[in-house]
Design a protein around this motif. Structure first.
Motif, PDB file in Angstrom:
ATOM      1  N   VAL A   1      45.415  68.765 -10.716  1.00 15.54           N
ATOM      2  CA  VAL A   1      43.604  67.997 -11.331  1.00 15.54           C
ATOM      3  C   VAL A   1      43.583  66.090 -11.218  1.00 15.54           C
TER       4      VAL A   1
ATOM      5  N   ASP B   1      39.911  71.462  -8.595  1.00 16.91           N
ATOM      6  CA  ASP B   1      40.584  70.572  -8.327  1.00 16.91           C
ATOM      7  C   ASP B   1      40.223  68.902  -9.617  1.00 16.91           C
TER       8      ASP B   1
ATOM      9  N   ALA C   1      42.571  73.671 -13.236  1.00 16.80           N
ATOM     10  CA  ALA C   1      43.631  74.370 -12.265  1.00 16.80           C
ATOM     11  C   ALA C   1      43.254  76.037 -12.621  1.00 16.80           C
TER      12      ALA C   1
END
Length: 276
Positions: free
Chosen positions: A133, A94, A89
């Motif tokens: 994420v 992601d 992050a």
């Protein structure tokens, strides 16, 4: 070139600054980072180095290794993976690539090891979702099943991912690991909405004594990359194509030379025929 990404593993002996600068010089718009190289400079400085140089971060490698049997080992793995999520992050990606781990020491229970991974994902997924994420499950070639990944096929990865939202748990299509699978194309089609990363390098012979270094430059081996690229695109994937090569000869070559070859082979071996 808009979708090309250099995975840091391909220029192993370059530090982070050299790798992002090399991408900028070559016009490669993305880079896949490794936690070890990030740790050498610290996450905050790594994020700034990448932002200043220009490439976007296509993924962070790697989380995983979740097959410890003992409670202390399980806790340590979860703590490390939560840190990896937070690092991803902070680095602006992601996608956290997950190599799930092999058989626990002394065990021959593949089904049990896969259940351990499923259990740990149930504990890790809420943290990943909160951080924005995606945990990207990477099936590895069966020759790595004992020590690195008890997931060997895309179908297995999809089965493990199924209980979770596609935005939280996805899959990696790594050409080197899955090209041999007779069910690969149907599995890619079934992965629509879950493909988080597409990685390429070639399968070359003879295999080296260290099987980890068996990956070759695209075009030097046996994989039809265009078929795989068309399949992942038909399944809705529009992200980066990461070139990730573990090969002693590639590592020994000058980094700028390697990047130039990566860019050239990406055009001739991965993109549509009319572009080559």
């Amino acid at each position: 070139m808009a979708k090309l990404s250099l995975n840091q593993a391909t220029t192993k002996h370059w530090g982070l600054a050299d790798a992002v600068d090399g991408c900028a010089r070559a016009g490669i718009p993305a880079i896949g980072l490794w936690r070890e190289q990030v740790a050498e400079v610290g996450v905050a400085r790594a994020a700034k180095l990448v932002a200043d140089a220009g490439p976007r971060v296509s993924s962070l490698c790697r989380g995983g290794f979740l097959t410890a049997l003992d409670p202390a080992g399980q806790r340590a793995a979860l703590e490390d993976n939560r840190r990896a999520v937070d690092e991803a992050a902070e680095l602006g990606t992601d996608t956290l690539v997950m190599v799930v781990g092999g058989l626990p020491p002394g065990s021959r229970d593949l089904a049990g090891a896969r259940q351990l991974v499923a259990d740990r994902f149930g504990e890790l997924a809420p943290h990943a979702e909160a951080a924005g994420v995606r945990l990207a499950l990477e099936p590895l070639h069966p020759m790595y099943c004992a020590d690195r990944a008890v997931l060997s096929t895309l179908d297995q990865a999809l089965e493990l991912a199924a209980p979770f939202p596609a935005s939280v748990v996805g899959v990696v299509v790594d050409a080197f690991h899955v090209w041999w699978d007779p069910r690969l194309l149907p599995a890619i089609a079934a992965a629509a909405g879950r493909i988080a990363s597409f990685q390429v390098c070639d399968w070359v012979l003879p295999l080296p004594s260290d099987a980890l270094l068996a990956r070759g430059m695209m075009g030097d081996g046996f994989i039809d990359f265009r078929v795989l690229r068309e399949a992942v695109e038909a399944a809705g994937y529009s992200g980066a194509t990461e070139v990730e090569i573990f090969n002693a000869d590639v590592w020994a070559a000058p980094g700028d030379e390697v990047i130039a070859t990566v860019a050239r082979r990406y055009v001739t071996e991965v993109l549509p025929d009319q572009l080559s």
